[in-house]
Design a protein around this motif. Structure first.
Motif, mmCIF file in Angstrom:
data_model
loop_
_atom_site.group_PDB
_atom_site.id
_atom_site.type_symbol
_atom_site.label_atom_id
_atom_site.label_comp_id
_atom_site.label_asym_id
_atom_site.label_seq_id
_atom_site.Cartn_x
_atom_site.Cartn_y
_atom_site.Cartn_z
ATOM 1 N N GLU A 100 1.304 -1.229 -0.177
ATOM 2 C CA GLU A 100 0.250 0.115 -0.146
ATOM 3 C C GLU A 100 1.235 1.363 -0.364
ATOM 4 O O GLU A 100 0.883 2.366 -0.780
ATOM 5 N N ALA A 101 1.642 1.478 0.823
ATOM 6 C CA ALA A 101 2.842 2.510 1.094
ATOM 7 C C ALA A 101 3.644 3.137 -0.071
ATOM 8 O O ALA A 101 4.004 3.459 -0.700
ATOM 9 N N ARG A 102 4.205 1.388 -0.547
ATOM 10 C CA ARG A 102 4.444 1.959 -1.916
ATOM 11 C C ARG A 102 3.835 1.964 -3.262
ATOM 12 O O ARG A 102 4.363 3.063 -4.208
ATOM 13 N N GLN A 103 2.683 1.837 -3.111
ATOM 14 C CA GLN A 103 1.894 2.736 -4.605
ATOM 15 C C GLN A 103 1.495 3.660 -3.968
ATOM 16 O O GLN A 103 1.033 4.253 -4.874
ATOM 17 N N ARG A 104 1.643 4.110 -3.050
ATOM 18 C CA ARG A 104 1.490 5.908 -2.512
ATOM 19 C C ARG A 104 1.993 6.490 -3.027
ATOM 20 O O ARG A 104 1.622 7.796 -2.714
ATOM 21 N N GLU A 105 3.694 6.145 -2.602
ATOM 22 C CA GLU A 105 4.674 6.786 -2.535
ATOM 23 C C GLU A 105 5.712 6.767 -4.605
ATOM 24 O O GLU A 105 6.624 7.654 -4.223
ATOM 25 N N THR A 106 4.665 6.004 -4.436
ATOM 26 C CA THR A 106 5.614 5.848 -5.877
ATOM 27 C C THR A 106 4.266 6.404 -6.876
ATOM 28 O O THR A 106 3.427 6.161 -7.040
ATOM 29 N N LEU A 107 4.673 6.510 -8.550
ATOM 30 C CA LEU A 107 4.598 6.741 -10.013
ATOM 31 C C LEU A 107 4.244 5.767 -10.877
ATOM 32 O O LEU A 107 4.821 4.890 -10.831
ATOM 33 N N MET A 108 2.373 5.288 -10.012
ATOM 34 C CA MET A 108 2.683 3.928 -11.218
ATOM 35 C C MET A 108 2.155 4.176 -12.742
ATOM 36 O O MET A 108 1.404 5.005 -13.152
ATOM 37 N N MET A 109 3.512 3.253 -13.439
ATOM 38 C CA MET A 109 3.110 4.176 -14.428
ATOM 39 C C MET A 109 3.065 3.650 -15.588
ATOM 40 O O MET A 109 3.707 2.956 -16.793
ATOM 41 N N ILE A 110 3.318 1.849 -15.202
ATOM 42 C CA ILE A 110 2.910 0.519 -16.182
ATOM 43 C C ILE A 110 1.282 0.942 -16.918
ATOM 44 O O ILE A 110 0.216 0.728 -15.925
ATOM 45 N N PRO A 111 1.318 0.944 -18.357
ATOM 46 C CA PRO A 111 0.064 1.209 -18.537
ATOM 47 C C PRO A 111 -0.985 0.508 -18.005
ATOM 48 O O PRO A 111 -2.236 0.826 -18.458
ATOM 49 N N SER A 112 -0.668 -0.803 -17.787
ATOM 50 C CA SER A 112 -1.893 -1.764 -17.858
ATOM 51 C C SER A 112 -2.469 -1.623 -16.667
ATOM 52 O O SER A 112 -3.823 -2.392 -16.309
ATOM 53 N N GLU A 113 -1.965 -0.701 -15.622
ATOM 54 C CA GLU A 113 -2.559 -0.422 -14.357
ATOM 55 C C GLU A 113 -3.036 0.340 -14.008
ATOM 56 O O GLU A 113 -2.812 1.572 -14.775
ATOM 57 N N ASN A 114 -3.922 0.266 -12.768
ATOM 58 C CA ASN A 114 -4.744 1.856 -12.173
ATOM 59 C C ASN A 114 -5.487 1.286 -11.320
ATOM 60 O O ASN A 114 -5.267 0.118 -10.318
ATOM 61 N N TYR A 115 -5.360 1.979 -10.300
ATOM 62 C CA TYR A 115 -5.919 1.869 -8.875
ATOM 63 C C TYR A 115 -7.695 2.046 -9.049
ATOM 64 O O TYR A 115 -8.879 3.465 -9.536
ATOM 65 N N THR A 116 -7.948 1.336 -8.506
ATOM 66 C CA THR A 116 -9.701 1.386 -8.632
ATOM 67 C C THR A 116 -10.855 1.960 -7.385
ATOM 68 O O THR A 116 -9.398 2.805 -7.103
ATOM 69 N N TYR A 117 -11.942 1.712 -7.687
ATOM 70 C CA TYR A 117 -12.527 2.715 -6.729
ATOM 71 C C TYR A 117 -12.177 1.981 -4.642
ATOM 72 O O TYR A 117 -12.789 0.357 -5.166
ATOM 73 N N PRO A 118 -12.281 3.097 -4.274
ATOM 74 C CA PRO A 118 -13.026 1.794 -2.691
ATOM 75 C C PRO A 118 -14.286 1.142 -2.484
ATOM 76 O O PRO A 118 -13.817 -0.245 -2.735
ATOM 77 N N GLU A 119 -15.374 1.590 -3.448
ATOM 78 C CA GLU A 119 -16.408 1.189 -3.372
ATOM 79 C C GLU A 119 -16.123 -0.535 -4.665
ATOM 80 O O GLU A 119 -16.782 -2.138 -3.744
ATOM 81 N N VAL A 120 -15.150 -0.358 -5.070
ATOM 82 C CA VAL A 120 -15.063 -1.704 -5.578
ATOM 83 C C VAL A 120 -14.014 -2.497 -4.908
ATOM 84 O O VAL A 120 -14.421 -3.796 -4.994
ATOM 85 N N ARG A 121 -13.062 -2.115 -4.356
ATOM 86 C CA ARG A 121 -12.749 -2.911 -3.346
ATOM 87 C C ARG A 121 -13.271 -3.743 -2.146
ATOM 88 O O ARG A 121 -13.307 -4.857 -1.859
ATOM 89 N N ARG A 122 -14.508 -2.725 -1.669
ATOM 90 C CA ARG A 122 -15.234 -3.311 -1.199
ATOM 91 C C ARG A 122 -16.457 -4.386 -1.407
ATOM 92 O O ARG A 122 -16.582 -5.443 -0.673
#
Ligand code: PLP
Length: 441
Positions: free
Chosen positions: A12-34
């Motif tokens: 979680e910290a890694r995803q927060r503190e670095t730039l996620m620039m792999i084109p096939s990755e993304n952050y989903t929505y909190p409600e999706v995680r729920r």
């Protein structure tokens, strides 16, 4: 507490503190995680809504039907003409389900050459050499007779006349478009005409672009393609999974290909998350997001071109940029590791006419979906382009030997050296400061 939770916290910290620039990755929505973490994961429901092998499906039937409906709505399709199957566990399985539904063993497929930006699930084998059988690397290439089309060596984009000519000589039963590193939009109408002219079915794999197409900022394969497949976790911002949409009269074959043909129980928790992400594609906020994703990628490409980098095809129409690093005397492996130490997470990738291998390719693939989800825009992209350039210039003199034995010791020594490299770690600090201003959702 289980060590797994400790590792999740670190990730979680890694995803927060670095730039996620792999084109096939993304952050989903909190409600999706729920939804994905919900009790829906307890349920077995082999079969389709209203036609299950097990009992107790009153509510999961509604979840899955809603997801199917939303998949059609996302692409402006009518229920009378099209049908969605939301059960594939991944993009690879969605594609396999299509082949299983419509092809016989040994049938011909025509798809994009992997090093030019195609995908493994469209078949991959090494070109035949005199006296040596093809080295079939993927199951798809073992089962079917796969032929590849290429990008034009000069323009690095499709030459549709050449593809049409190839289709005429091969006469495939299925033509596939889509891939992982083709940076330009596709003329779906033209590809469907080519398929029709040789009596082939046409499948568009829009795994990467699904969100951008749903938002109306890229060409749509509808109504041209007979079959459209896509993953749900890239530009669509859903959880991991995949969807197949086909013309209504082909729907039964797809359903039977998934179960009993290929899979068991659907992952209803994922399907619930996919349904939420699909609904969100219809909002003004998502449409604005999708537009910004492309705008950011275009700026990134322009900045890199300005700095003298060889950007494949000279730019981009979508969410990703591909850099051919050969003109800088370096390769994707060296640069991707250097960037990781600097807090920029991209991936090494093949480029058209690559002289390297898929494991040690000549290119870097870098994309904007996730950083745009965090709210980054033009100003930040220009700063990032500067960092990418500084890292490349800093690491390019580490020369990877071509001899495999010498290469192994180089790789180890290089990693050890850059792990403590103050210049790269300094950029990582700046990246962290930027990331703090753009919280992850
Ligand atoms: C074009 C394309 N098709 C299929 C897939 C496979 O998806 P998955 O990793 O979910 O199996 C990908 C994944 O990157 C892809 O880019």
């Amino acid at each position: 507490m289980d060590k797994i939770f400790d590792l999740i916290k670190k990730e979680e910290a890694r995803q927060r503190e670095t730039l996620m620039m792999i084109p096939s990755e993304n952050y989903t929505y909190p409600e999706v995680r729920r939804a994905v973490g919900s009790i829906l994961m307890h349920k077995y429901a082999e079969g389709d809504p209203g036609r299950r092998y097990y009992q107790g499906n009153e509510f999961v039937d509604q979840v899955e039907s809603l997801c199917e409906d939303r998949a059609l709505v996302a692409f402006g399709l009518s229920k009378d003409k099209w049908q969605a199957n939301v059960q594939p566990h991944s993009g690879c399985e969605a594609n396999l389900a299509v082949y299983n539904a419509f092809l016989e063993i040994g049938d011909k497929i025509m798809s994009m050459f992997l090093p030019d930006g195609g995908h493994l699930s469209h078949g991959w084998h090494l070109p035949a050499q005199a006296g040596v059988d093809d080295k079939k690397i993927t199951l798809v290439s073992k089962i079917y007779d796969v032929h590849f089309y290429h990008v034009d060596p000069k323009t690095q984009v499709f030459n549709y006349e050449k593809i049409a000519k190839l289709a005429k000589s091969i006469k495939p039963k299925l033509i596939i478009t889509g891939g992982t590193a083709y940076t330009r939009d596709i003329n779906y109408k033209k590809m469907s005409q080519i398929a029709k002219s040789v009596g082939a079915l046409y499948m568009a794999d829009i795994a990467h672009e699904a969100g951008l197409i749903a938002a109306g900022v890229m060409n749509s394969p509808f109504p041209y393609a007979d079959i459209v497949t896509f993953t749900t976790h890239k530009t669509l911002r859903g959880p991991r999974g995949a969807v197949i949409i086909v013309r209504k009269d082909m729907g039964e074959k797809i359903d039977r290909s998934i179960i009993p043909g290929l899979q068991g129980g659907p992952h209803l928790h994922s399907i619930a998350g996919i349904a939420i992400a699909l609904k969100n594609t219809q909002t003004a906020v998502f449409k604005k997001y999708a537009k910004q994703v492309i705008k950011n990628a275009k700026i990134l490409a322009q900045e890199l071109v300005k700095k003298g980098y060889d950007v494949v095809s000279g730019g981009t129409d979508k969410h990703l940029v591909l850099i051919d690093l050969r003109s800088k005397g370096t390769n994707g492996w060296v640069v991707a590791w250097g960037l990781e130490i600097a807090g920029i997470i991209a991936n090494r990738n093949t480029v058209p006419n690559d002289s390297g291998s898929p494991f040690y390719p000549s290119g870097l693939r870098i994309g904007t979906p996730a950083i745009t989800t965090r709210g980054m825009k033009e100003k930040e992209i220009k700063i990032i382009a500067g960092w990418v350039s500084k890292v490349i210039e800093h690491v390019k003199d580490f020369k990877m030997p071509s001899d495999p034995k010498a290469r192994q010791s180089f790789l180890k020594a290089y990693r050890e050296k850059i792990d403590k490299d103050e210049f790269l770690l300094g950029i990582a600090d700046e990246v962290k400061t930027l990331c703090q201003k753009f919280p992850v959702p």
